[in-house]
Design an enzyme around this catalytic site. Structure first.
Site, PDB file in Angstrom:
ATOM      1  N   ASP A 143       8.551   0.335  21.789  1.00 48.00           N
ATOM      2  CA  ASP A 143       9.496  -0.752  22.050  1.00 48.00           C
ATOM      3  C   ASP A 143       9.550  -1.104  23.532  1.00 48.00           C
ATOM      4  O   ASP A 143       9.644  -2.276  23.897  1.00 48.00           O
ATOM      5  CB  ASP A 143      10.903  -0.364  21.568  1.00 48.00           C
ATOM      6  CG  ASP A 143      10.980  -0.341  20.050  1.00 48.00           C
ATOM      7  OD1 ASP A 143      10.053  -0.884  19.407  1.00 48.00           O
ATOM      8  OD2 ASP A 143      11.944   0.225  19.510  1.00 48.00           O
TER       9      ASP A 143
ATOM     10  N   GLU B 151      -5.261  -6.954  -0.465  1.00 52.20           N
ATOM     11  CA  GLU B 151      -4.035  -6.942  -1.246  1.00 52.20           C
ATOM     12  C   GLU B 151      -2.837  -6.726  -0.322  1.00 52.20           C
ATOM     13  O   GLU B 151      -2.836  -5.805   0.484  1.00 52.20           O
ATOM     14  CB  GLU B 151      -4.127  -5.796  -2.262  1.00 52.20           C
ATOM     15  CG  GLU B 151      -3.253  -5.965  -3.470  1.00 52.20           C
ATOM     16  CD  GLU B 151      -3.799  -6.980  -4.483  1.00 52.20           C
ATOM     17  OE1 GLU B 151      -4.836  -7.622  -4.211  1.00 52.20           O
ATOM     18  OE2 GLU B 151      -3.163  -7.126  -5.536  1.00 52.20           O
TER      19      GLU B 151
ATOM     20  N   CYS C  19      34.695 -14.361 -22.657  1.00 50.30           N
ATOM     21  CA  CYS C  19      34.049 -13.902 -21.431  1.00 50.30           C
ATOM     22  C   CYS C  19      34.725 -12.623 -20.932  1.00 50.30           C
ATOM     23  O   CYS C  19      35.947 -12.593 -20.806  1.00 50.30           O
ATOM     24  CB  CYS C  19      34.138 -14.999 -20.374  1.00 50.30           C
ATOM     25  SG  CYS C  19      33.661 -14.458 -18.732  1.00 50.30           S
TER      26      CYS C  19
ATOM     27  N   GLU D 255       8.917   4.438  22.967  1.00 47.67           N
ATOM     28  CA  GLU D 255       7.900   4.077  23.955  1.00 47.67           C
ATOM     29  C   GLU D 255       7.222   2.756  23.579  1.00 47.67           C
ATOM     30  O   GLU D 255       6.934   1.915  24.429  1.00 47.67           O
ATOM     31  CB  GLU D 255       6.850   5.188  24.060  1.00 47.67           C
ATOM     32  CG  GLU D 255       7.351   6.425  24.782  1.00 47.67           C
ATOM     33  CD  GLU D 255       6.400   7.607  24.624  1.00 47.67           C
ATOM     34  OE1 GLU D 255       5.805   8.011  25.628  1.00 47.67           O
ATOM     35  OE2 GLU D 255       6.243   8.087  23.481  1.00 47.67           O
TER      36      GLU D 255
ATOM     37  N   LYS E  35      -6.518   0.339  -7.614  1.00 49.20           N
ATOM     38  CA  LYS E  35      -6.074  -1.036  -7.818  1.00 49.20           C
ATOM     39  C   LYS E  35      -4.614  -1.138  -7.395  1.00 49.20           C
ATOM     40  O   LYS E  35      -3.712  -0.768  -8.140  1.00 49.20           O
ATOM     41  CB  LYS E  35      -6.241  -1.422  -9.287  1.00 49.20           C
ATOM     42  CG  LYS E  35      -5.957  -2.868  -9.561  1.00 49.20           C
ATOM     43  CD  LYS E  35      -6.343  -3.218 -10.994  1.00 49.20           C
ATOM     44  CE  LYS E  35      -6.111  -4.688 -11.273  1.00 49.20           C
ATOM     45  NZ  LYS E  35      -4.735  -5.123 -11.013  1.00 49.20           N
TER      46      LYS E  35
ATOM     47  N   CYS F 151      29.608 -18.407 -20.874  1.00 53.80           N
ATOM     48  CA  CYS F 151      31.036 -18.617 -20.671  1.00 53.80           C
ATOM     49  C   CYS F 151      31.202 -20.101 -20.351  1.00 53.80           C
ATOM     50  O   CYS F 151      30.548 -20.626 -19.463  1.00 53.80           O
ATOM     51  CB  CYS F 151      31.527 -17.752 -19.505  1.00 53.80           C
ATOM     52  SG  CYS F 151      33.121 -18.260 -18.844  1.00 53.80           S
TER      53      CYS F 151
HETATM   54 ZN   LIG Z   1      34.077 -16.414 -17.719  1.00 56.25          ZN
END
Ligand SMILES: [Zn+2]
Length: 662
Positions: free
Chosen positions: A36, A170, A402, A34, A114, A420
């Site tokens: 929307d 906040e 790697c 409704e 807080k 790497c």
């Molecule tokens: Zn690598």
């Protein structure tokens, strides 16, 4: 026409009412469907009559244009941070100090939860939301008005008795929205936000309001200021008034008569904090009486009449089952502890970042050890210390090769990270493409994890710039790609050529250069070529760019491989320049003033300078475009004209309140 005007007004009123019910009170009266429908009707009417669209219309929350930077705005009074009380004894000390300074009076205290978010000041003019400024350094923040406008619990229109006022509060992201956001980022192969506070801050300070809108932020107010001062004699009354005006005020608050009630409130919410839908990290305690607040005053950096009582961090014990290594965009290898799953205050934790080898050494950590882990609002926790050494412990060794491409891993003498060295490492290339395509960078929807994996693994993309040569036909043949989605991705890649310069800078993936630094660089230099050609010293002209960042930028553009990338992106038609705009403006930005009569203290020239220095304009005659008339003694016809047109008339004090800084 008259009929449409009435209909539009009526729809706006209805939508505002339901926004308030849903987003502020959390008591929706109608279904989403409704809602929307109503919104669609309003939008259709406004599209037919664009001249009737006003900035406070509910349709105007979403759809603002992306920006290329944030304008700085000075706060009416500083947004100070609070001193902390880390335990009961420190809270008792605070109470004792307050009573001593008040000559033995026992003040009332207001205790508020807080919330762990980002402080934001919102300004209203003529009952309309006009300006939102982040806390920044406390005296000067950033204008995030368009982004804040998308926060549904921030009213765009109110009925207040003051022509100009300010609220402070906040901005938070609740846990559900936070989890959704991170799940979505996981899917897209983007890095997760560490905690809801970072997510809220990141969402409020993105350059594209539609991103903020999609993040479902919430805004809880706790200060009401008129002319930079509290609007009521007590803080409690201010909170009640904020609530009456339609702002969201946290209902978990208490007016406490003395320390015992305060301690009781703190203890109760410490036990119940996990039941709240959002993160809190303590309780804010304020002296209720504004008169007493004035007598207590301020230290150099914090008020003496308030304190933040912080809850202790949430910790747990668990075992490190393994330490794994991830390869990032810069080739950095990050060790990650795989933990025996453990619950820390309601959340199951199974991994913790270890940052680098030095950190592992500092902790004295080996695989098999039992460790103390801590969540401090963060979802990915950190290892605080080793609790007990495992009986079958084994040390972690950074792999020499790697784990993705098998190339050599090196560690520079002055660096914490091992990398790497293969600039063509598929892991690095994949991360680079995902970074390039991500939201807030080049915004290429559809270019996510699964697609990037295939593009790199099949050799279709060997450099980031290769994506601009991709054809829909090539994509169609990949897994999980239909004709339509392939066409979509290609169109999104196409569209990304229009992105403004700061995004292009961010997209390059220069170490230490994120979205924000990119904005400052673009502002200072205006073009990528000027940035690329600048010396380390010159680069530091840009805001927030220090020697380390400057060095990294300088080195980046000296690398032949990066130079080649830049040239290919230029050839792809990306935007390499932008206009340099003046950034520093004040609280009167966009407002036009007219002076009339003799002011008590300021000469005409003084007033003019003050207004202009604060970003306002001074005009000689009153018209509908005038925002304020500043009237002094013996004001003449301009005053009459202002009254006739209904333009707000203010005096010298009120003018100074509007522009007061610090
Ligand atoms: Zn690598």
């Amino acid at each position: 026409m008259r009929k449409e005007v009435t209909e539009i007004e009526r729809l706006r009123e209805i939508l505002r009412h339901h926004e308030y019910q849903y987003y502020v009170l959390d008591q929706p009266e109608i279904s989403d469907q409704e809602y929307d429908d109503l919104m669609r009707r309003l939008r259709a009417l406004e599209e037919a009559h664009p001249e009737l669209v006003t900035p406070d219309s509910p349709t105007q929350r979403v759809g603002g244009k992306p920006r290329e930077g944030f304008v700085k705005v000075a706060h009416s009074t500083p947004m100070l941070s609070l001193d902390n009380a880390l335990n009961e004894a420190e809270l008792r000390d605070f109470d004792r100090r307050v009573r001593d300074l008040l000559g033995g009076e026992s003040p009332e205290y207001v205790a508020e939860l807080k919330l762990d978010g980002l402080s934001l000041a919102a300004h209203y003019r003529d009952n309309t939301f006009a300006l939102a400024v982040t806390r920044g350094d406390g005296s000067v923040g950033e204008d995030v008005t368009e982004n804040a406008r998308t926060i549904r619990s921030l009213p765009l229109r109110v009925k207040a008795p003051w022509p100009v006022f300010e609220v402070r509060g906040e901005t938070v992201m609740d846990r559900a929205a936070f989890e959704r956001l991170n799940a979505e980022r996981d899917e897209r192969g983007l890095s997760r936000f560490a905690n809801p506070r970072n997510a809220a801050a990141g969402s409020l300070r993105v350059l594209e309001p539609t991103i903020t809108a999609s993040r479902r932020l919430d805004y809880y107010t706790y200060f009401l200021l008129v002319g930079g001062n509290p609007a009521f004699e007590t803080h409690w009354e201010s909170l009640e008034e904020l609530h009456r005006l339609g702002f969201k005020v946290n209902s978990h608050r208490r007016l406490c008569r003395g320390l015992d009630e305060l301690l009781e409130f703190c203890a109760r919410w410490e036990a119940a904090r996990e039941q709240l839908p959002y993160e809190i990290d303590g309780v804010v305690v304020k002296v209720n009486s504004v008169e007493q607040q004035r007598r207590l005053g301020y230290t150099a950096k914090a008020p003496r009449w308030a304190i933040a009582y912080k809850y202790p961090a949430r910790q747990a014990l668990t075992e490190v089952e393994n330490i794994e290594v991830q390869v990032g965009r810069t080739g950095a290898l990050t060790p990650v502890a795989r933990l025996k799953p453990v619950e820390v205050s309601g959340v199951t934790v199974s991994r913790a970042t270890l940052h680098n080898e030095d950190e592992i050494e500092r902790l004295g950590l080996q695989i098999g050890d039992t460790v103390v882990i801590e969540r401090s609002g963060d979802v990915i926790p950190k290892v605080v210390r080793v609790h007990t050494q495992g009986s079958y412990r084994r040390p972690f060794r950074m792999p020499a090769a790697c784990p993705v491409c098998g190339s050599k891993v090196v560690r520079e003498a002055d660096e914490a990270a091992s990398r790497c060295i293969n600039t063509n490492c598929p892991a690095r290339l994949k991360e680079s493409i995902l970074h390039f395509a991500s939201r807030g960078v080049m915004n290429i929807d559809g270019l996510g994890d699964a697609l990037v994996d295939q593009l790199v693994d099949r050799g279709l993309v060997k450099s980031v710039a290769d994506i601009y040569d991709l054809k829909a036909g090539q994509l169609e043949e990949l897994e999980r790609m239909g004709r339509k989605s392939a066409a979509n991705v290609v169109r999104n890649i196409e569209k990304s050529r229009q992105n403004p310069l700061p995004r292009v800078i961010t997209a390059l993936g220069i170490r230490f250069v994120g979205e924000r630094t990119a904005v400052f660089l673009a502002e200072a230099f205006g073009s990528l070529d000027k940035i690329a050609g600048a010396s380390v010293e010159e680069l530091q002209r840009a805001e927030e760019v220090g020697p380390k960042v400057a060095e990294s930028i300088f080195e980046f553009f000296r690398e032949p491989r990066n130079q080649a990338l830049v040239e290919r992106l230029r050839a792809a038609g990306l935007r390499f320049s932008q206009e340099i705009r003046r950034m520093l403006v004040g609280p009167l930005q966009g407002l036009t003033f007219v002076l009339t009569g003799t002011l008590p203290h300021l000469t005409r020239e003084d007033a003019k300078q003050l207004i202009e220095a604060a970003g306002g304009k001074l005009s000689g005659s009153v018209s509908r475009k005038t925002d304020y008339v500043v009237a002094g003694a013996e004001a003449g016809s301009k005053l009459d004209k202002a009254r006739e047109l209904g333009i707000p008339v203010i005096n010298e004090d009120q003018l100074l309140d509007l522009i007061r800084v610090g």
